[in-house]
Design a protein around this motif. Sequence first.
Motif, PDB file in Angstrom:
ATOM      1  N   VAL A 241     -28.826  42.066   1.771  1.00 39.30           N
ATOM      2  CA  VAL A 241     -29.743  41.248   0.974  1.00 39.30           C
ATOM      3  C   VAL A 241     -29.012  40.618  -0.210  1.00 39.30           C
ATOM      4  N   GLU A 242     -28.023  41.353  -0.766  1.00 43.13           N
ATOM      5  CA  GLU A 242     -27.320  40.866  -1.959  1.00 43.13           C
ATOM      6  C   GLU A 242     -26.316  39.769  -1.652  1.00 43.13           C
ATOM      7  N   ALA A 243     -26.023  39.548  -0.364  1.00 43.14           N
ATOM      8  CA  ALA A 243     -24.955  38.602  -0.002  1.00 43.14           C
ATOM      9  C   ALA A 243     -25.268  37.187  -0.476  1.00 43.14           C
ATOM     10  N   ILE A 244     -26.528  36.803  -0.445  1.00 44.92           N
ATOM     11  CA  ILE A 244     -26.890  35.434  -0.850  1.00 44.92           C
ATOM     12  C   ILE A 244     -26.622  35.232  -2.335  1.00 44.92           C
ATOM     13  N   SER A 245     -26.918  36.246  -3.160  1.00 48.68           N
ATOM     14  CA  SER A 245     -26.680  36.087  -4.599  1.00 48.68           C
ATOM     15  C   SER A 245     -25.193  35.972  -4.896  1.00 48.68           C
ATOM     16  N   ASN A 246     -24.336  36.559  -4.037  1.00 50.04           N
ATOM     17  CA  ASN A 246     -22.895  36.412  -4.216  1.00 50.04           C
ATOM     18  C   ASN A 246     -22.377  35.093  -3.681  1.00 50.04           C
ATOM     19  N   GLY A 247     -23.150  34.449  -2.812  1.00 46.70           N
ATOM     20  CA  GLY A 247     -22.672  33.239  -2.154  1.00 46.70           C
ATOM     21  C   GLY A 247     -23.339  31.963  -2.613  1.00 46.70           C
ATOM     22  N   VAL A 248     -23.979  31.975  -3.780  1.00 45.95           N
ATOM     23  CA  VAL A 248     -24.672  30.777  -4.271  1.00 45.95           C
ATOM     24  C   VAL A 248     -23.760  29.555  -4.342  1.00 45.95           C
ATOM     25  N   PRO A 249     -22.479  29.681  -4.780  1.00 41.70           N
ATOM     26  CA  PRO A 249     -21.622  28.487  -4.842  1.00 41.70           C
ATOM     27  C   PRO A 249     -21.394  27.820  -3.492  1.00 41.70           C
ATOM     28  N   ALA A 250     -21.646  28.525  -2.388  1.00 43.13           N
ATOM     29  CA  ALA A 250     -21.413  27.940  -1.064  1.00 43.13           C
ATOM     30  C   ALA A 250     -22.575  27.057  -0.608  1.00 43.13           C
ATOM     31  N   PHE A 251     -23.689  27.058  -1.353  1.00 46.28           N
ATOM     32  CA  PHE A 251     -24.858  26.260  -0.970  1.00 46.28           C
ATOM     33  C   PHE A 251     -24.716  24.827  -1.476  1.00 46.28           C
ATOM     34  N   ARG A 252     -25.396  23.943  -0.791  1.00 43.84           N
ATOM     35  CA  ARG A 252     -25.480  22.575  -1.282  1.00 43.84           C
ATOM     36  C   ARG A 252     -26.424  22.511  -2.478  1.00 43.84           C
ATOM     37  N   LYS A 253     -26.289  21.471  -3.272  1.00 44.04           N
ATOM     38  CA  LYS A 253     -27.159  21.295  -4.433  1.00 44.04           C
ATOM     39  C   LYS A 253     -28.569  20.930  -3.969  1.00 44.04           C
ATOM     40  N   PRO A 254     -29.604  21.396  -4.730  1.00 43.98           N
ATOM     41  CA  PRO A 254     -29.563  22.321  -5.868  1.00 43.98           C
ATOM     42  C   PRO A 254     -29.295  23.747  -5.391  1.00 43.98           C
ATOM     43  N   LYS A 255     -28.197  24.308  -5.847  1.00 47.31           N
ATOM     44  CA  LYS A 255     -27.693  25.562  -5.307  1.00 47.31           C
ATOM     45  C   LYS A 255     -28.680  26.719  -5.481  1.00 47.31           C
ATOM     46  N   SER A 256     -29.175  26.929  -6.709  1.00 49.32           N
ATOM     47  CA  SER A 256     -30.051  28.069  -6.962  1.00 49.32           C
ATOM     48  C   SER A 256     -31.336  27.979  -6.158  1.00 49.32           C
ATOM     49  N   LYS A 257     -31.908  26.792  -6.108  1.00 55.78           N
ATOM     50  CA  LYS A 257     -33.159  26.620  -5.367  1.00 55.78           C
ATOM     51  C   LYS A 257     -32.954  26.873  -3.879  1.00 55.78           C
ATOM     52  N   ASN A 258     -31.890  26.319  -3.326  1.00 58.59           N
ATOM     53  CA  ASN A 258     -31.631  26.514  -1.900  1.00 58.59           C
ATOM     54  C   ASN A 258     -31.327  27.979  -1.586  1.00 58.59           C
ATOM     55  N   ALA A 259     -30.597  28.652  -2.494  1.00 56.32           N
ATOM     56  CA  ALA A 259     -30.291  30.066  -2.274  1.00 56.32           C
ATOM     57  C   ALA A 259     -31.563  30.909  -2.334  1.00 56.32           C
ATOM     58  N   ALA A 260     -32.435  30.621  -3.297  1.00 53.19           N
ATOM     59  CA  ALA A 260     -33.687  31.381  -3.418  1.00 53.19           C
ATOM     60  C   ALA A 260     -34.579  31.164  -2.205  1.00 53.19           C
ATOM     61  N   THR A 261     -34.638  29.937  -1.715  1.00 53.14           N
ATOM     62  CA  THR A 261     -35.447  29.646  -0.528  1.00 53.14           C
ATOM     63  C   THR A 261     -34.903  30.371   0.698  1.00 53.14           C
ATOM     64  N   THR A 262     -33.590  30.348   0.858  1.00 51.47           N
ATOM     65  CA  THR A 262     -32.959  31.045   1.984  1.00 51.47           C
ATOM     66  C   THR A 262     -33.209  32.540   1.900  1.00 51.47           C
ATOM     67  N   LEU A 263     -33.146  33.095   0.693  1.00 57.21           N
ATOM     68  CA  LEU A 263     -33.396  34.518   0.493  1.00 57.21           C
ATOM     69  C   LEU A 263     -34.824  34.884   0.896  1.00 57.21           C
ATOM     70  N   LEU A 264     -35.790  34.040   0.518  1.00 54.52           N
ATOM     71  CA  LEU A 264     -37.188  34.288   0.887  1.00 54.52           C
ATOM     72  C   LEU A 264     -37.369  34.219   2.401  1.00 54.52           C
ATOM     73  N   MET A 265     -36.767  33.214   3.033  1.00 54.09           N
ATOM     74  CA  MET A 265     -36.854  33.090   4.491  1.00 54.09           C
ATOM     75  C   MET A 265     -36.278  34.333   5.170  1.00 54.09           C
ATOM     76  N   MET A 266     -35.132  34.776   4.689  1.00 52.53           N
ATOM     77  CA  MET A 266     -34.505  35.953   5.269  1.00 52.53           C
ATOM     78  C   MET A 266     -35.403  37.179   5.129  1.00 52.53           C
ATOM     79  N   GLY A 267     -35.996  37.369   3.947  1.00 54.48           N
ATOM     80  CA  GLY A 267     -36.852  38.523   3.713  1.00 54.48           C
ATOM     81  C   GLY A 267     -38.072  38.536   4.611  1.00 54.48           C
ATOM     82  N   VAL A 268     -38.729  37.398   4.737  1.00 56.99           N
ATOM     83  CA  VAL A 268     -39.934  37.315   5.574  1.00 56.99           C
ATOM     84  C   VAL A 268     -39.595  37.596   7.034  1.00 56.99           C
ATOM     85  N   ILE A 269     -38.520  36.992   7.518  1.00 54.33           N
ATOM     86  CA  ILE A 269     -38.142  37.177   8.928  1.00 54.33           C
ATOM     87  C   ILE A 269     -37.736  38.621   9.196  1.00 54.33           C
TER      88      ILE A 269
END
Length: 683
Positions: A241-269
């Motif tokens: 679960v913590e991997a996304i917070s370590n990999g925020v720089p690898a996301f496209r802009k807006p980085k934080s928003k995209n990382a948070a959305t991906t984290l939510l998708m991962m959690g629900v699935i």
Amino acid sequence: MSRVTDLVKRLLVGRALRSTQLHHQLLPKRVALPVFAGDALSSVAYAPQEILVILSIGGVGLYGYGPWAAAGVVLVMLTVVASYRQNVHAYPSGGGDYEVATTNLGANAGLTVASALMVDYVLTVAVSVANGADYVGATIPFVAEHRPTVSIAIVALLTIMNLRGIRESGVAFAIPTYAFMIAVLGMVAWGLFRLLVLGDQLRAPTADYTIVAEQADLAGFAMAFLVLRAFSSGAAALTGVEAISNGVPAFRKPKSKNAATTLLMMGVIAVTMFSGIIFLGLRSGVRLSDPATAATHVLIDGHPAGPGYYQQPIIAQVASAVFGDGSLMFVVIAAVTALILFLAANTAFNGFPVLGSILAQDRYLPRQLHTRGDRLAFSNGIIILAAGACLLIWAFNADVSKLLNLYIVGVFVAFTLSQIGMVRHWTRHLKTETDPLTRFQMMRSRLINGFGGFMTGIVLVVVLLTKFTHGAYIVCIAMPVLFLMMKGIRHHYDRVAEELAAPEEGEIDESMLPARNHAIVLVSKIHKPTLRALAYARATRPSNLEAVTVAVDSEEAARLREEWDSRGIAVPLKILDSPYREITGPILEYVKSLRRRSPRDVVTVYIPEYVMGRWWEHLLHNQSALRLKGRLLFKPGVMVTSVPWQLASSDRLKGRREPMGPGAVRRSYGTGRDEHVKTGGGS
């Protein structure tokens, strides 16, 4: 040989990328989900099973506690996902738990988190690959017989894929990950439809088996301890679960928003798949036992299963109950599950190198971990992670049950300290924030992180109590060792930086201002390399210049003196006596005598060397020069200069660009943090 190596490297890794192409390696959400969520999603293949395996110790009657243990895991997972959504917004630079803990709790807390995560990343690769080999070994006997070898080969393949770059590896891994999600979610949906709408009865292949309890008539504390142990085993679903917070720089802009959305998708699935699998498993009558004792504790028609019994994993049993044993969908689910378990290791391959790079930038790990390779990936970190995982697989013979006992301790240490750090983060900002709406949002975030820290702290205590004697003690030893190692590395870098610091402006450092330069040219015989070294030394205009030779053989020394005088070389030749036929010792003693006479003088030693183009030629030349240079480098006030002479065999290498390997020294680029690492061997 070098060209062949370069060609093989290009075939495996691909052509090198420019630093300016880093933005092309950034990931959209659809690719980031399989890259960073593979570990968390794949854990549904074994986390529900571990709950039932532990409960079976007390008999099938304890399966009734399975939903409660699963509900606890789901609650913690949703809490952690919500907490980490606050993390990625507050700390988008990619430091993750390490940065949160360091900033808010201090350097020691940050290093504790870092050591915990590094251990857990290595275990993630080992557990995922070994578990995948188990799935494949169930249908291919060769894999079962050579499980450690096959697992190590899979780690090597994953290493090559990740050395090709994060985007390329992400695209390659996206299809299997999405296939796994679609297959498992489809299985859960169809199973629920058959149960709740069609009213069908689902029957797992083991529904009629009997499980012999290892510890019967459990009550009170013993039963509570067993249920807690089942919960702690099921908590393996939270790894990654913590991997996304370590990999925020690898996301496209807006980085934080995209990382948070991906984290939510991962959690629900992940929650949906986890809950669906354990629900359908219990409703279909799945029977699971500890694989080590299944042969005697599983009864088929009243008789022990025997040593040849293979216990199907929970996903395979649920797929058999929902779609039918041997059906096309059963085969598909078995195949994609094995594949996703192999690819789950990719989460660690993306998290470990980034964390290693940040730690290296902060001078807690060797500087080489901060540099990017040909494909703009942190190649050195990838290789170290693979080596550590292979070592674990070999040491534990790819035994998943043994490796799982080491698992998840580290990640819950990181979870807990990170959430405590986030509580302090919001508390600090609330002291200065005056806007009512912003204060409300901060207070809400603090409440979420506080609850997350409380929950993960409880789980950490439970995990330590229930797993310590089963192997978790190894992690409790490894973490302090890593902690002390990183402290030692930082101490070394700090000490070197202090020694090498330039003097203050206007301050004069006498060690930087030598009085004179006494030059020595080492001579073995009079030939072109010697004459070039003499000419080069004279061109530097030293205060004193002399040639020095060692008289190993008195007759050869006499002949050298005679030829030297006959040629009229305008540099005095000094012959050092060597009664024991040693070369290095007399030269070192002579240099030390010069330094004693004039401590402020610099002594420069010029060494003629041959440059050859074939590896075996190096074994035949320059060995004395290498030994001498190695000794002289430790002498203060002594400079060593190699004067090369290119032999004909070196012509084959002229004009060839030397390939940059994974460990080559580069200036790091584009990490999202301050860049101050130097090329070369600086501090």
